[in-house]
Every structure is written in structure tokens, then in C-alpha cells.
Write a protein that holds these residues in place. Structure first.
Motif, PDB file in Angstrom:
ATOM      1  N   LEU A 296      -5.073   6.429   2.062  1.00 52.48           N
ATOM      2  CA  LEU A 296      -5.021   4.703   2.166  1.00 52.48           C
ATOM      3  C   LEU A 296      -6.132   4.338   2.895  1.00 52.48           C
ATOM      4  O   LEU A 296      -6.534   4.837   4.150  1.00 52.48           O
ATOM      5  CB  LEU A 296      -3.713   4.361   2.778  1.00 52.48           C
ATOM      6  CG  LEU A 296      -2.580   4.422   1.839  1.00 52.48           C
ATOM      7  CD1 LEU A 296      -1.386   4.100   2.618  1.00 52.48           C
ATOM      8  CD2 LEU A 296      -2.548   3.580   0.563  1.00 52.48           C
TER       9      LEU A 296
ATOM     10  N   LEU B  42      -6.412   2.325  -2.242  1.00 46.54           N
ATOM     11  CA  LEU B  42      -5.963   3.541  -2.542  1.00 46.54           C
ATOM     12  C   LEU B  42      -7.092   4.395  -3.020  1.00 46.54           C
ATOM     13  O   LEU B  42      -7.738   4.082  -3.880  1.00 46.54           O
ATOM     14  CB  LEU B  42      -4.795   3.546  -3.446  1.00 46.54           C
ATOM     15  CG  LEU B  42      -4.237   4.878  -3.750  1.00 46.54           C
ATOM     16  CD1 LEU B  42      -3.434   5.480  -2.415  1.00 46.54           C
ATOM     17  CD2 LEU B  42      -3.179   4.815  -4.958  1.00 46.54           C
TER      18      LEU B  42
ATOM     19  N   LEU C 191       0.968   3.964  -3.020  1.00 49.02           N
ATOM     20  CA  LEU C 191       0.759   5.437  -2.886  1.00 49.02           C
ATOM     21  C   LEU C 191       1.742   6.134  -3.342  1.00 49.02           C
ATOM     22  O   LEU C 191       1.594   7.325  -3.964  1.00 49.02           O
ATOM     23  CB  LEU C 191       0.462   5.632  -1.184  1.00 49.02           C
ATOM     24  CG  LEU C 191       0.574   7.143  -0.834  1.00 49.02           C
ATOM     25  CD1 LEU C 191      -0.633   7.805  -1.392  1.00 49.02           C
ATOM     26  CD2 LEU C 191       0.924   7.323   0.692  1.00 49.02           C
TER      27      LEU C 191
ATOM     28  N   ALA D 239       0.820  -1.090   0.015  1.00 47.28           N
ATOM     29  CA  ALA D 239       0.055   0.085   0.090  1.00 47.28           C
ATOM     30  C   ALA D 239       0.748   1.081   0.109  1.00 47.28           C
ATOM     31  O   ALA D 239       0.482   2.145  -0.622  1.00 47.28           O
ATOM     32  CB  ALA D 239      -0.918  -0.025   1.223  1.00 47.28           C
TER      33      ALA D 239
END
Length: 236
Positions: free
Chosen positions: A92, A98, A78, A74
Motif C-alpha cells: 500500500l 495499491l 489489499l 485500502a
């Protein structure tokens, strides 16, 4: 940690392809999937122009528990999308989405393998699915000229290698802190869906193991290790 990318015109699912080629650091990207899937076996719309990719992670010395890779991925996702989108428009959502302007723009699917973990990623670059359970968007729909899927994949592979190294060298506390810095909804009321039961409370943050911390109306703090999270009024 090095990586390499295999490009395919079409495959059933990039996760299934990588399961048959379990090489640490290998990424596969397909222009189109015919049997893409998300969490809970939901179909993943696979329009050409979006990013569909998977990688394989074999356990390495110094790395933590395998589920922590969801947060590593994650954070990398990002950083990848932030190359083209102002970071303040991104957030998040636990456990693996996302968001762009509060709408889902990308997702992650972790699957176990006898030799490690498969990490699948889908990013809505040029298109987004209609009629989803919660609002979705794409970079193009948000007024941002999207990169090619190949360029996005290369950027993601580099970011994942960097965040995996940070996880290995600095521990999950560093990965957790990075994730929390971009988390959506901390301190706000949410609904956690656990199978057939819904729990309402306040999103307090993450436990040391990555569980979502839900403050219940009676004041108790409950860790949630698996489930789906909705803001109040957004659940279906």
C-alpha cells in the motif's frame, strides 16, 4: 452490514452515479466509464475488463473521521486483490494506491457528499494505462489470470464491509495497524509533493490520525495530511 451491487454497461463516472443514489452499502459497477477520474481530477483510463466501482458510506455510530475511510478502503482493496495475487507482491502506498511488484495496480478516490462519503475504486485487472506519471501494471500483465470485474467487485464489497466493521468496533488504531503492515517504503527516503513545494525526508509511518510522518533532514518530524509521495528518483 449488508450491501448490494448495481451493474451498468456504461456510465460517465461511477462516483457521479453513486452521488445521485446515496444509499449506504450500495455499490455501482460499470463495464466502462466515459468520464472516469482519479485524484486531482486526473482522467482515469476505463478499458473494458478492469474494475470501476463506487460505494456510498453514510456516518454510522462508532465510526471515526470520514478521511479514515481511505485506509479502510485500502485495507479492503489489499485483501481483495490478495485473493488472486500472492500478498508478498502487494503493498500500500500513501495515501490511496495499491502496488503490485512496485507498480500501481489500483487506486481509491474519496469525495465528500452532503450525506456521507463516496468511495471510488479502480483496479487494473486486464489492462493498464501507458505513459503514466509513474509505472502502472495489471494482474494480466503480471502473469496472473484476472477475475471478472463482477467477481472482483463482489469480493471488494465483502472485504470493505468487514474492514468497516473492524474500524467501527476496534477503532482507527486497528485500521492503521493493518495498513502499516502492508505499507511500502517505511524507513526509506521519499519526496512529499505539497502543491508547488517538495519536501524530502524519510517515511517514518502514520500519525494517529492517518497523516504521513516525514522525518526531515534537520531531524524534525512533520505530519503530511495531503499531498503525493514519491520514492527518490521517481518524482516527475
Amino acid at each position: 452490514m449488508s450491501f448490494r451491487i448495481v451493474d451498468l454497461a456504461e456510465t460517465g463516472s461511477t462516483n457521479d452515479w453513486i452521488a445521485d443514489h446515496p444509499e449506504d452499502g450500495l455499490w455501482v459497477r460499470a463495464d466502462r466509464q466515459t468520464a472516469g477520474r482519479g485524484r486531482r481530477a486526473r482522467a482515469w483510463t476505463s478499458d473494458i475488463g478492469n474494475l470501476f466501482t463506487s460505494t456510498f458510506a453514510a456516518p454510522q455510530p462508532g465510526e471515526g473521521a470520514a478521511p479514515q475511510l481511505s485506509f479502510v478502503a485500502a485495507n479492503a482493496l489489499l485483501d481483495t486483490v490478495a485473493r488472486w495475487v500472492p500478498r508478498e507482491r502487494l503493498s500500500l502506498k500513501w495515501p490511496n494506491d495499491l502496488m503490485l511488484d512496485g507498480m500501481k495496480v489500483a487506486g481509491i478516490l474519496l469525495e465528500g457528499h452532503a450525506r456521507g462519503v463516496i468511495i471510488g475504486v479502480g483496479v487494473n485487472l486486464a489492462h493498464f494505462p501507458e505513459g503514466t506519471e509513474r509505472p502502472a501494471t495489471s494482474l494480466a500483465a503480471a502473469g496472473i489470470a484476472p477475475p471478472s470485474a463482477r467477481e472482483a467487485c463482489g469480493t471488494l464489497a465483502e472485504a470493505f464491509a468487514a474492514h468497516r466493521r473492524r474500524w467501527r468496533e476496534d477503532g482507527f488504531a486497528a485500521t492503521r495497524a493493518d495498513w502499516l503492515a502492508a505499507a511500502a517504503g517505511i524507513g526509506k527516503p521519499i519526496v512529499a509533493r505539497l502543491g508547488n513545494a517538495d519536501l524530502t525526508g524519510t517515511f517514518e509511518g502514520l500519525a494517529e490520525d492517518g497523516a504521513l510522518l516525514l522525518r526531515l533532514p534537520d531531524g524534525a518530524l512533520r505530519p503530511i495530511h495531503a499531498g503525493e509521495v514519491f520514492t527518490l528518483g521517481d518524482q516527475a
